[in-house]
Design a protein around this motif. Structure first.
Motif, PDB file in Angstrom:
ATOM      1  N   VAL A  27       0.864  -1.189   0.000  1.00 57.05           N
ATOM      2  CA  VAL A  27       0.000   0.000   0.000  1.00 57.05           C
ATOM      3  C   VAL A  27       0.894   1.230   0.000  1.00 57.05           C
ATOM      4  N   HIS A  28       0.674   2.142  -0.966  1.00 59.75           N
ATOM      5  CA  HIS A  28       1.531   3.313  -1.141  1.00 59.75           C
ATOM      6  C   HIS A  28       0.706   4.592  -1.196  1.00 59.75           C
ATOM      7  N   VAL A  29       1.360   5.712  -0.986  1.00 58.60           N
ATOM      8  CA  VAL A  29       0.718   7.010  -1.156  1.00 58.60           C
ATOM      9  C   VAL A  29       0.252   7.117  -2.603  1.00 58.60           C
ATOM     10  N   GLY A  30      -0.980   7.564  -2.802  1.00 56.10           N
ATOM     11  CA  GLY A  30      -1.522   7.686  -4.145  1.00 56.10           C
ATOM     12  C   GLY A  30      -2.335   6.489  -4.586  1.00 56.10           C
ATOM     13  N   ASP A  31      -2.281   5.369  -3.849  1.00 56.07           N
ATOM     14  CA  ASP A  31      -3.110   4.221  -4.188  1.00 56.07           C
ATOM     15  C   ASP A  31      -4.573   4.600  -3.998  1.00 56.07           C
ATOM     16  N   ILE A  32      -5.435   4.019  -4.804  1.00 59.68           N
ATOM     17  CA  ILE A  32      -6.851   4.391  -4.798  1.00 59.68           C
ATOM     18  C   ILE A  32      -7.706   3.153  -4.590  1.00 59.68           C
ATOM     19  N   LEU A  33      -8.670   3.255  -3.672  1.00 61.79           N
ATOM     20  CA  LEU A  33      -9.664   2.206  -3.492  1.00 61.79           C
ATOM     21  C   LEU A  33     -10.803   2.488  -4.454  1.00 61.79           C
ATOM     22  N   CYS A  34     -11.255   1.459  -5.156  1.00 58.13           N
ATOM     23  CA  CYS A  34     -12.359   1.653  -6.093  1.00 58.13           C
ATOM     24  C   CYS A  34     -13.188   0.379  -6.172  1.00 58.13           C
ATOM     25  N   ASP A  35     -14.327   0.502  -6.790  1.00 53.98           N
ATOM     26  CA  ASP A  35     -15.227  -0.620  -7.006  1.00 53.98           C
ATOM     27  C   ASP A  35     -14.557  -1.598  -7.979  1.00 53.98           C
ATOM     28  N   SER A  36     -14.535  -2.873  -7.637  1.00 54.49           N
ATOM     29  CA  SER A  36     -13.879  -3.861  -8.500  1.00 54.49           C
ATOM     30  C   SER A  36     -14.586  -4.021  -9.841  1.00 54.49           C
TER      31      SER A  36
END
Length: 149
Positions: A27-36
């Motif tokens: 997990v890094h800065v700028g990673d984004i959680l989104c709908d699969s």
């Protein structure tokens, strides 16, 4: 959420997200959680419209700078200057200009050093806006108009 566990959250809610089955080292800065089912595009090439501020030197094809979007930064290269645009009307003034000077606008093609999550400005205002910086100075603000493969 502050009040306890919840199945969903909305814009403006303060939440803490716990991820299971994922190593924290991934997990890094700028990673984004989104709908699969509706993934955010990942790209290293894009087209954008920019408004140039007052850089020390004119913007040229082949120039390196830093791409800032949300909480991450990435080195980038101005691959092509596609057009110079009238700031007020949005009309193309010149195709394939040799350079963009201070207080002008234009359409450019960028190549990023590594692939990043990016979205068209028309689809997501937050992910579709960015800044370009050079030598610690903000030289331009822009919006993503096309994601290239």
């Amino acid at each position: 959420m502050d009040s306890g566990a919840a199945l969903n959250a909305f814009a403006g809610d303060s939440v803490t997200v716990a991820l299971s089955g994922i190593d924290i080292l991934n997990v890094h800065v700028g990673d984004i959680l989104c709908d699969s089912n509706n993934l955010v595009p990942v790209t290293s090439r894009l087209k954008a419209r920019i408004a140039l501020f007052t850089p020390k030197v004119p913007l040229l094809a082949g120039q390196e700078c830093v791409f800032h979007n949300q909480s991450y930064t990435e080195s980038c290269l101005i691959k092509k200057l596609l057009s110079q645009i009238n700031r007020n009307t949005g009309e193309i003034q010149k195709k394939n200009p040799r350079m963009l000077t201070k207080n002008t606008s234009g359409e450019i093609e960028l190549t990023l050093q590594r692939p990043v999550c990016a979205e068209l400005y028309s689809a997501s205002r937050e992910l579709g806006r960015f800044m370009l910086r050079d030598s610690g100075t903000t030289i331009a603000a822009g919006v993503i108009t096309e994601i290239l493969s």
